[in-house]
Design a protein around this motif. Structure first.
Motif, short mmCIF file in Angstrom:
data_model
loop_
_atom_site.label_atom_id
_atom_site.label_comp_id
_atom_site.label_asym_id
_atom_site.label_seq_id
_atom_site.Cartn_x
_atom_site.Cartn_y
_atom_site.Cartn_z
N ALA A 240 0.84 -1.21 0.00
CA ALA A 240 0.00 0.00 0.00
C ALA A 240 0.87 1.25 0.00
O ALA A 240 0.62 2.20 -0.75
CB ALA A 240 -0.94 -0.01 1.20
N ILE A 241 1.90 1.25 0.83
CA ILE A 241 2.78 2.42 0.91
C ILE A 241 3.47 2.64 -0.45
O ILE A 241 3.51 3.76 -0.97
CB ILE A 241 3.84 2.22 2.02
CG1 ILE A 241 3.16 2.23 3.40
CG2 ILE A 241 4.94 3.28 1.95
CD1 ILE A 241 4.06 1.84 4.56
N LEU A 244 1.07 4.13 -2.96
CA LEU A 244 0.82 5.56 -2.75
C LEU A 244 2.03 6.39 -3.16
O LEU A 244 1.89 7.42 -3.82
CB LEU A 244 0.49 5.84 -1.29
CG LEU A 244 -0.98 5.83 -0.88
CD1 LEU A 244 -1.16 6.49 0.48
CD2 LEU A 244 -1.86 6.53 -1.91
N ILE A 265 -6.00 -0.30 3.93
CA ILE A 265 -4.91 0.58 4.34
C ILE A 265 -4.86 1.80 3.41
O ILE A 265 -4.70 2.93 3.86
CB ILE A 265 -3.56 -0.18 4.32
CG1 ILE A 265 -3.58 -1.30 5.37
CG2 ILE A 265 -2.39 0.76 4.57
CD1 ILE A 265 -2.61 -2.44 5.10
N HIS A 269 -5.47 5.79 4.39
CA HIS A 269 -4.41 6.78 4.19
C HIS A 269 -4.58 7.55 2.89
O HIS A 269 -3.63 8.12 2.36
CB HIS A 269 -3.03 6.10 4.24
CG HIS A 269 -2.77 5.43 5.55
ND1 HIS A 269 -3.18 4.16 5.83
CD2 HIS A 269 -2.19 5.89 6.68
CE1 HIS A 269 -2.84 3.84 7.07
NE2 HIS A 269 -2.25 4.87 7.61
N ALA A 271 -5.89 10.32 2.34
CA ALA A 271 -5.56 11.75 2.42
C ALA A 271 -4.05 11.86 2.50
O ALA A 271 -3.45 11.82 3.55
CB ALA A 271 -6.21 12.36 3.66
N ILE A 272 -3.44 11.98 1.31
CA ILE A 272 -1.97 11.93 1.22
C ILE A 272 -1.36 13.25 1.70
O ILE A 272 -1.86 14.32 1.35
CB ILE A 272 -1.54 11.69 -0.24
CG1 ILE A 272 -2.37 10.55 -0.86
CG2 ILE A 272 -0.06 11.42 -0.36
CD1 ILE A 272 -2.27 10.46 -2.37
N SER A 273 -0.30 13.17 2.47
CA SER A 273 0.47 14.39 2.81
C SER A 273 1.63 14.49 1.83
O SER A 273 2.31 13.50 1.57
CB SER A 273 1.07 14.30 4.22
OG SER A 273 0.05 14.16 5.16
N ILE A 287 -7.15 9.85 -3.87
CA ILE A 287 -7.14 8.59 -4.58
C ILE A 287 -8.52 7.97 -4.48
O ILE A 287 -9.18 8.09 -3.45
CB ILE A 287 -6.01 7.69 -4.00
CG1 ILE A 287 -6.19 6.23 -4.37
CG2 ILE A 287 -5.91 7.77 -2.49
CD1 ILE A 287 -4.95 5.42 -4.01
#
Ligand SMILES: Cc1ncc(C[n+]2csc(CCOP(=O)(O)OP(=O)(O)O)c2C)c(N)n1
Ligand code: SF4
Ligand SMILES: [Mg+2]
Lengths: 632, 307
Positions: A240-241, A244, A265, A269, A271-273, A287
């Motif tokens: 997942a990481i 993203l 997951i 998450h 809402a990406i920073s 996303i």
């Protein structure tokens, strides 16, 4: 330090929380923890356990016998008789001593039968006492703790059983010699949301330590190591990481173990920073994640999104992947950039839905009718999951074809402490649309590397069809265009071979010249690297040929290594030695010795070492196959 | 110069096929709506009807048998600013693709679904489609159909489609207007088009339908538009649409059965939690950072995973 511990209890009984607590406590003291999760396809009641290994340096595998077995229910004692050896401490609730095997209804019938036979062979009673006696025979020492009393001494109101998992974890930590402050710290991390819950649980931790001190159970204090910031993540998290970071903007899925965790997951998450200096517009973008009606929809919907330019992916496991076959064929034919993450579990059919397997390699290489190019990659540890997912998204867009990323269940559910996630290891090479023109040729044939003009609906006007097509994307059955299109599509595989560095396709670990050459892929990587160290201690040199890309296959590299290898041992979690078959097909080399496991459980260091030694000692034999059986 | 929505690809449907009328109705609707050809795409499955995207001079995907809806949904959700037309066969939509058809009703993504309802599997030589009546024996069949039929209007309503209509391929004037309204409709629409297949279906012919069809809009009191102001009225309108949908034996209604503008589209629902969804949709996002590396701040995004 090298500590193996297994914590077992009923599914839904907080085993994961306990193991999270233990992991965080050791991590807070600077140690490394590697953990796996075993569970039934059941929501409440059946036996589940976590096996953790704690070391100063990073553990890469598990080992039996375990040092501590914490039983939160009687079933755990029965189920793990075999995991006990010299020095194993078996911690359990004193109350379990009255339980017998016949009343442990949640143990699978066949397992209960097997346990019964084991106890009968030893002429032991068919109850907890019998099981504990057997464990003692193996060198284990039972530690009965009055769970209720200890918890009640700390908590005046509330249901004591609710704190049993905290108690079990805290006793483990005390036995391991970890100072109580780390146990308390982990409680704060795990229950961060609720102050009152934190306070109550900390009381239980204190009571557990007090009990251990009073009863001479507490271990010799272990040193505190320098604390470092780390990521506590699983293979599911890793993928997942990576997705993203790699610019994924569209993910579809239909729920299935062990794949859907990844999508959850991503959803959590979404809402990406973004890094500070990136331009404003990136700051607010998101996303789209869609739970579809089935996997046919998942693989086709993801393609619809990819065709408009979004980096797009789906994740599934065996049964769902089977349903995707026709869609994958379309992606091959129509050159759709899509990443499919295939979480392998025990097959065939529903198989062992929550257990490990590596039996989908040959299927992944052949999914879908007709001949079309694809890229098939595989990850072997949590960090690889991150970077491979990023690369997978890059490959899909660059080479305009389906990319299949294989992760096995063991890896999906392995939790690991990762020191760093490197944003600069893999570039995000987004492919933008070609400037639009009249008669845009999405499938232009005048390309040397086989890669045609990238184009996206909404930005370019073109057609696509699952039928053979011309440069514009219209249906054709012209024999000449057919030939040229086939060759153009397959040319892209050559381009992949030219462009992708060998390190991303196959790696040789260890000395180039060795007495044993292991061959593997996927989650066995770690355990083999550990066994290589064990062999070194026995003055036997070993190396590992580790395969990461199965299509296009790194034939030359593999061939070169295997030709000069002295003793080759293939290690896989399947019955047919599938990777060895792929190697034979691509290089003509037969691997005659193999260590296989298909009972759905992890390969542990001890059993792999033993089998490797067996093969090494009998290496004159022409053909040898060892089948591993560890695991409850 | 106005865009010609008809492509130059030779149309290879049988002479007299009802598909021609649908194609013409689509191109006329697109012209009259004056859409930018980049902003409208068509996505089909497999069948005679599935060839439609190639005949339209807009981007098109001719996908797999039964899978046009999920492909089209992916296009729409990734770029919600596109108009997505989904032409397909009755076998494609209501047989092999029935699961997707029902699921899309629940989503309401904003697709314009046009069912080419010829009661047969045209391209595989006339087998019974799910829309064929029980006991009907068309010339392509060796024995009478032993399956019951699914009612596309009733199924569309039951699935939750917010716009449900029926057209007749030989009444292009009405069909074109229905298609225009459907394209402008925010949620997903289903248009069941009575489409004679002279090659395999000698029962549901042009003349057969000509005698039976009547237009809902000819009854001035017919009001399919649901605004959502009154719940009671909305329920009554749904029931009326459903009852009209059951009419078949004597006379067959065409026109708009149901046009519910109160149900939020899936894209609107996504917009609730995907930042800048309409302004910066997945299809348009730049995902690599200024230096070519990821712009994602992993530590911040995954703060809950750090210890
Ligand atoms: C998975 C799959 N199964 C079967 C087919 C064969 N096939 C092609 S068209 C078709 C039926 C088409 O009927 P319909 O959807 O009603 O379209 P029509 O030709 O009538 O317009 C079938 C079964 C296929 N292409 N794919
Ligand atoms: S077979 Fe029927 S539906 Fe297909 S093109 Fe011919 S007439 Fe039309
Ligand atoms: Mg049909």
């Amino acid at each position: 330090m090298d500590l193996n511990l297994t914590l077992g209890g009923p599914q839904g009984g907080g085993i994961d929380t306990s193991s999270n607590m233990i992991t965080r406590a050791f991590a807070a003291a600077g140690y490394n923890v590697f953990g796996v999760r075993e569970y039934h396809s059941n929501i409440k009641g059946r036996h589940s356990y976590n096996h953790l290994r704690v070391k100063e340096e990073r553990p890469r595998s598990l080992k039996y016998p375990v040092d501590i077995l914490i039983a939160l229910d009687p079933d755990t004692i029965f189920e793990h008789i075999e995991d006990v050896g010299e020095g194993t401490k078996i911690v359990y609730d004193k109350q379990f001593e009255t339980s017998d095997l016949a009343s442990a209804r949640m143990i699978m019938r066949d397992t209960a039968k097997r346990i019964k036979e084991t106890l009968q062979d030893e002429k032991l009673p068919l109850n907890i006492k019998g099981a504990l006696q057997l464990m003692q025979k193996k060198g284990g020492s039972p530690i009965a703790v009055p769970f209720n009393e200890v918890v009640s001494s700390a908590i005046s109101d509330g249901v004591p059983t609710r704190y049993f998992n905290t108690l079990g974890s805290a006793i483990t930590l005390a036995i391991a010699g970890l100072p109580s402050e780390f146990g308390e710290e982990s409680i704060r991390q795990v229950f961060s949301a609720k102050e009152s819950v934190v306070a109550e649980n900390i009381k239980v931790v204190k009571a557990a330590y007090e009990y251990c001190n009073n009863n001479k159970l507490a271990g010799k204090p272990i040193p505190k190591l320098p604390k470092k910031k780390r990521f506590l993540i699983t293979g599911n998290d890793g993928s997942a990481i990576g997705k993203l970071m790699g610019g994924l903007r569209f993910q579809t899925y239909y729920p299935i173990t062990p794949a859907s965790d990844e999508s959850s997951i991503l959803e959590e998450h979404g809402a990406i920073s973004f890094i500070e200096n990136e331009n404003r517009s990136l700051k607010d973008s998101g996303i789209v994640i869609v739970q579809t009606e089935d996997e046919i929809s998942a693989v086709t919907m993801a393609q619809g999104a990819a065709i408009t330019g979004a980096r797009s992916s789906t994740a599934t496991s065996g049964p769902g992947f089977s349903l995707m076959a026709e869609g994958i064929s379309f992606a091959g034919m129509d050159e759709v950039p899509i990443l499919i993450t295939l979480y392998q579990r025990g097959g065939p059919s529903t198989g062992l839905p929550t257990r490990n397997g590596q039996s989908d390699l040959l299927f992944a290489l052949n999914t879908g009718h007709g001949e079309f190019p694809r890229i098939v990659i595989s990850s072997g540890d949590v960090e690889e999951c991150i970077y491979d997912a990023m690369k997978g998204l890059n490959y899909a867009q660059r080479y305009q074809m389906p990319v299949l990323h294989l992760i096995d269940k063991n890896l999906a559910n392995t939790s690991d402490l990762v020191p760093e996630i490197d944003s600069k290891r893999v570039k995000v090479s987004q492919v933008l649309a070609t400037k639009d023109s009249e008669s845009f040729r999405r499938y232009n044939l005048d390309t040397e590397n086989g890669i045609s003009n990238p184009g996206y609906l909404g930005k370019n006007i073109f057609w696509m069809t699952g039928d053979e097509h011309d440069e514009l994307g219209h249906v054709t059955e012209d024999p000449d265009v057919r030939d040229r299109m086939m060759r153009k599509r397959f040319q892209k595989l050559k381009t992949v071979e030219d462009e992708v560095p060998m390190n991303d396709r196959a790696v040789l670990y260890g000395p180039s010249d060795a007495e044993i050459t292991f061959v593997t892929w996927g989650s066995q990587k770690g355990v083999i690297l550990d066994v290589m160290e064990d062999l070194k201690a026995k003055k036997i040199s070993a190396n590992l040929l580790y395969i990461k890309m199965f299509e296009p296959f790194p034939s030359e590299f593999v061939s070169k290594i295997l030709k000069k290898a002295k003793l080759v041992i293939d290690v896989e979690s399947n019955m047919l030695a599938q990777a060895a078959r792929v190697i034979r097909t691509n290089t003509g080399i037969n691997i005659e010795k193999s260590i296989l496991k298909y009972n759905g459980r992890h390969i542990t260091e001890d059993e792999l070492l033993e089998s490797a030694m067996n093969i090494y000692n009998n290496r004159k034999e022409e053909k040898l196959e060892e089948v591993l059986e560890n695991g409850a | 110069m106005a865009h010609n929505f008809k492509s130059d690809v030779t149309v290879d449907w049988c002479p007299g096929c009802g598909d021609f009328g649908i194609l013409t109705s689509i191109t006329q609707a697109l012209s009259e709506l004056n859409l930018d050809p980049h902003n409208v795409v068509s996505v089909s499955g497999i069948g005679c009807s599935g060839k439609t995207p190639h005949y339209l001079n807009i981007g098109g995907i001719h996908t797999l048998h039964g899978r046009s809806i999920p492909f089209a949904t992916g296009v729409k959700l990734s770029n919600p600013n596109l108009k997505v037309i989904v032409p397909g066969g009755d076998g494609d939509m209501l047989g092999i693709g029935a699961g997707h058809f029902v699921a899309e009703g629940r989503r309401n993504s904003g697709l314009t679904i046009i069912i080419f309802d010829n009661e047969v599997y045209g391209l595989t030589k006339g087998q019974a489609a799910p829309t064929m009546q029980l006991g009907e024996k068309t010339k392509g069949l060796s024995r009478a159909n032993i399956f019951g039929k699914v009612n596309p209007i009733a199924l569309a309503l039951a699935s939750g489609y917010s716009f449900v209509a029926r057209g007749f391929s030989f009444d292009m004037k009405q069909l074109k207007e229905i298609i225009k309204t459907a394209i402008l409709h925010e949620g997903s629409s289903v248009i069941d088009v009575l489409q004679p297949c002279p090659t395999y279906n000698n029962i549901n012919t042009m003349d057969y339908y000509r005698k039976k069809v009547y237009k809902l809009e000819d009854d001035k009191s017919w009001d399919p538009v649901v605004t959502g102001e009154s719940m009671d009225k909305a329920i009554e309108q749904f029931q009326k649409a459903y009852n009209k949908g059951l009419e078949w034996e004597e006379r067959i209604p065409t026109g708009i059965f149901y046009d519910n503008r109160a149900i939020p589209s899936f894209t609107k629902r996504l917009n609730e939690f995907v930042p800048q969804y309409f302004k910066n949709p997945p299809s348009d996002q730049i995902v690599s950072g200024v230096d070519g590396f990821t712009p994602v701040d992993v530590v911040k995004t995954f703060a809950d995973k750090t210890i």
